[in-house]
Design an enzyme around this catalytic site. Sequence first.
Site, PDB file in Angstrom:
ATOM      1  N   SER A 266       0.792  -1.220   0.000  1.00 47.62           N
ATOM      2  CA  SER A 266       0.000   0.000   0.000  1.00 47.62           C
ATOM      3  C   SER A 266       0.836   1.288   0.000  1.00 47.62           C
ATOM      4  CB  SER A 266      -0.935  -0.077   1.210  1.00 47.62           C
ATOM      5  OG  SER A 266      -1.798   0.996   1.277  1.00 47.62           O
TER       6      SER A 266
ATOM      7  N   ASP B 214      -1.387   1.409  -3.728  1.00 42.47           N
ATOM      8  CA  ASP B 214      -2.198   0.349  -4.349  1.00 42.47           C
ATOM      9  C   ASP B 214      -3.584   0.868  -4.744  1.00 42.47           C
ATOM     10  OD1 ASP B 214      -2.994   0.547  -1.693  1.00 42.47           O
ATOM     11  OD2 ASP B 214      -3.451  -1.595  -1.502  1.00 42.47           O
TER      12      ASP B 214
ATOM     13  N   ASP C  12      -6.115   2.346  -3.186  1.00 41.35           N
ATOM     14  CA  ASP C  12      -7.374   2.211  -2.450  1.00 41.35           C
ATOM     15  C   ASP C  12      -7.615   3.385  -1.491  1.00 41.35           C
ATOM     16  OD1 ASP C  12      -5.534   1.503  -0.530  1.00 41.35           O
ATOM     17  OD2 ASP C  12      -6.464  -0.418  -0.018  1.00 41.35           O
TER      18      ASP C  12
ATOM     19  N   GLU D 266     -12.400   6.469   5.902  1.00 36.59           N
ATOM     20  CA  GLU D 266     -11.509   6.810   6.998  1.00 36.59           C
ATOM     21  C   GLU D 266     -10.921   8.172   6.669  1.00 36.59           C
ATOM     22  OE1 GLU D 266      -9.258   3.382   9.066  1.00 36.59           O
ATOM     23  OE2 GLU D 266      -9.232   2.870   6.962  1.00 36.59           O
ATOM     24  N   ALA D 267     -10.516   8.909   7.705  1.00 34.18           N
ATOM     25  CA  ALA D 267      -9.929  10.225   7.466  1.00 34.18           C
ATOM     26  C   ALA D 267      -8.763  10.106   6.479  1.00 34.18           C
ATOM     27  CB  ALA D 267      -9.468  10.827   8.784  1.00 34.18           C
ATOM     28  N   ASN D 268      -8.055   8.964   6.494  1.00 33.98           N
ATOM     29  CA  ASN D 268      -6.904   8.769   5.611  1.00 33.98           C
ATOM     30  C   ASN D 268      -7.297   8.526   4.153  1.00 33.98           C
ATOM     31  OD1 ASN D 268      -7.632   6.022   5.331  1.00 33.98           O
ATOM     32  ND2 ASN D 268      -6.290   5.381   6.993  1.00 33.98           N
TER      33      ASN D 268
ATOM     34  N   SER E 280      -0.732   0.921  16.922  1.00 35.82           N
ATOM     35  CA  SER E 280      -0.903   0.712  15.479  1.00 35.82           C
ATOM     36  C   SER E 280      -1.185  -0.763  15.216  1.00 35.82           C
ATOM     37  CB  SER E 280       0.375   1.133  14.761  1.00 35.82           C
ATOM     38  OG  SER E 280       0.451   0.498  13.509  1.00 35.82           O
ATOM     39  N   GLY E 281      -1.953  -1.022  14.181  1.00 34.89           N
ATOM     40  CA  GLY E 281      -2.190  -2.406  13.791  1.00 34.89           C
ATOM     41  C   GLY E 281      -1.247  -2.835  12.672  1.00 34.89           C
ATOM     42  N   THR E 282      -0.391  -1.924  12.225  1.00 26.92           N
ATOM     43  CA  THR E 282       0.474  -2.245  11.085  1.00 26.92           C
ATOM     44  C   THR E 282       1.959  -2.006  11.344  1.00 26.92           C
ATOM     45  OG1 THR E 282       0.343  -0.023  10.170  1.00 26.92           O
ATOM     46  CG2 THR E 282      -1.349  -1.549   9.459  1.00 26.92           C
TER      47      THR E 282
HETATM   48  C1  16G Z   1      -4.436  -0.310   7.264  1.00 22.31           C
HETATM   49  C2  16G Z   1      -5.928  -0.354   7.069  1.00 22.31           C
HETATM   50  C3  16G Z   1      -6.504   1.036   7.162  1.00 22.31           C
HETATM   51  C4  16G Z   1      -6.128   1.655   8.480  1.00 22.31           C
HETATM   52  C5  16G Z   1      -4.645   1.588   8.705  1.00 22.31           C
HETATM   53  C6  16G Z   1      -4.323   1.971  10.114  1.00 22.31           C
HETATM   54  C7  16G Z   1      -7.123  -1.887   5.654  1.00 22.31           C
HETATM   55  C8  16G Z   1      -7.287  -2.408   4.270  1.00 22.31           C
HETATM   56  N1  16G Z   1      -6.243  -0.916   5.774  1.00 22.31           N
HETATM   57  O1  16G Z   1      -3.821   0.420   6.251  1.00 22.31           O
HETATM   58  O2  16G Z   1      -7.886   0.920   7.067  1.00 22.31           O
HETATM   59  O3  16G Z   1      -6.527   2.987   8.533  1.00 22.31           O
HETATM   60  O4  16G Z   1      -4.200   0.254   8.511  1.00 22.31           O
HETATM   61  O5  16G Z   1      -2.972   1.730  10.358  1.00 22.31           O
HETATM   62  O6  16G Z   1      -7.779  -2.318   6.584  1.00 22.31           O
HETATM   63  P1  16G Z   1      -2.393   1.740  11.816  1.00 22.31           P
HETATM   64  O7  16G Z   1      -3.134   0.691  12.611  1.00 22.31           O
HETATM   65  O8  16G Z   1      -0.953   1.457  11.634  1.00 22.31           O
HETATM   66  O9  16G Z   1      -2.635   3.106  12.361  1.00 22.31           O
HETATM   67 MG    MG Z   2      -3.655   1.233   0.206  1.00 25.77          MG
END
Ligand code: 16G
Ligand code: MG
Length: 548
Positions: free
Chosen positions: A68, A284, A286, A376-378, A503-505
């Site tokens: 992404s 990507d 989206d 989402e705001a993003n 963060s989830g990522t």
């Molecule tokens: C991912 C999520 C997005 C969310 C972001 C938050 C999907 C497809 N994408 O990019 O929706 O806003 O994570 O990231 O679900 P964070 O948890 O690192 O703040």
């Molecule tokens: Mg993306």
Amino acid sequence: MSMLDVKAIQERSDRHPKPSDIKFQYGTAGFRTLGKTLDSVLFRVGVLAALRSKKLDGKTIGVMVTASHNPEPDNGVKLVDPRGEMLESSWEAHATILANAPDSVAFVAAVDELVQTSKIDLSIPARVVFARDTRPTGPQLIAALKDGLEAIKAEYRDAGITTTPVLHYLVRTINTKGTQDSYGEDTEEGYLTKISDAFKKLLAGKATPPPLLIDCANGVGALMAEKFKAYLGDAFSINLVNADIHTVGALNNSCGADFVKVNQKLPPSITLQPGQRACSLDGDADRLIYYYADEHGQFHMLDGDKITTLVASFIVELVKAAGLDEQIKVGVIQTAYANGSSTKYLSGRLPVKCVPTGVKHLHHAAEQYDVGVYFEANGHGTVTFSPAAQELISSCKSSNLSQSATLTQLKNVIDVINQTVGDALSDAFLVESVLAHKSYSGVEWDSLYCDLPNRLVKVVVSDRNAFVTEDAERRLVSPLGLQAKVDELVRRYEGGRSFVRPSGTEDVVRVYAEAVTRAEADELAFRVAGLVYDEAGGDQSRRPKEFL
Ligand code: 16G
Ligand code: MG
């Protein structure tokens, strides 16, 4: 139940050893980390996707290889369920377990365990469709994925290099082909035709909008936007910038939706004329962020909240004009990141619900309404229409010309939107349609409400799992006592609001704050970040100076 070909899987798995020092996690957006470390994960995801397909009676499962908006060396992979939605959450844990099996023997054992506990009938065929974005690590990762699919003898279709939303569209169309729920032709041409036809119909009879400048983040969105040009013809022109998918290191570098949203400024590669509007996609395609220059050339951002407001208000108007407002209820879904002003504006007009971050939460909540609007705001978002609402709109008999025209518009709105997932290009066409209908420029759109200044800060901590939230991530339950300290700080700022979430990522904790002035929003965010840093036992000698 037929048996697993354990030997074949184990042998192939040996060619894709798991790096011993990495713990993988299927997070909000699937697996995501440095691309060169993901070989074993892709092999295993191939096997997992096939098992998911078997579990769902041979329906086609999607696999998207992308990271992404993240830097080019990153890559990732996520699974798409048969209706084009995110993988059901209970399977995220299975994905994490399979990815972390230390060797091929343990992997095969984990697969076997999943087959037993989930009662998967191995005699059912498995079908998978996959795609990738433009990242340099993509081809090797796809090769590993194919190896996994072949090891378990899945049928697969390679959708090549395309955007995440196209892959979601393909999954939905493949699975609904020939049924009364058919979502369209299961090809990229089908996608381009469906969306561009609806967009052209929405623009018919309106003044042709000015050409739209699209910042493609030097990613795969550039390919799709280029293809749209031919389908749109003279009805709408797009000019692409940051459309270089070949130069190494260019992807998402100082451009794209995330750059604009986070920095709240134009990519340095773009200059806007006074009055001009433009938008940015992410890597990507989206996510979508709009912006415009006012008459003084000053930059103004129109983020996901602004898109929600524009789109939701328009759909409510159409539903009302069609005389369907008793039967069709429109709702909005937001996350804690939504600007407080947008929530205030929308809550006065529509039901608004707040859910945790991540598309799966928003999408699911949106489907609870007849029409659910979420961005989402993003900038990630879409609109969902329930089957009943779609049926009502398509079967409703109009009593006069204007009602008939409104119903047609609603049908075209349904078709221009990619309901499976956020789709930056389809969303941009929807936005342009609404602006054309309302004769709005960026200024008028922006004036619906005024954003509260806000600030997002990330804090690097040793264990983000120590931070646990409740109330759609707006309050912390752990570490104990920290929320009270945040509340105490927030009280000191007029119009202040702040929250802390892991963060989830990424391995970080995020802090968001807003207040009536920019200086106060910044100060509040940094103070809260300071609390988080200290709480997490950060090294005081390296404490960022801004964390007051
Ligand atoms: C991912 C999520 C997005 C969310 C972001 C938050 C999907 C497809 N994408 O990019 O929706 O806003 O994570 O990231 O679900 P964070 O948890 O690192 O703040
Ligand atoms: Mg993306």
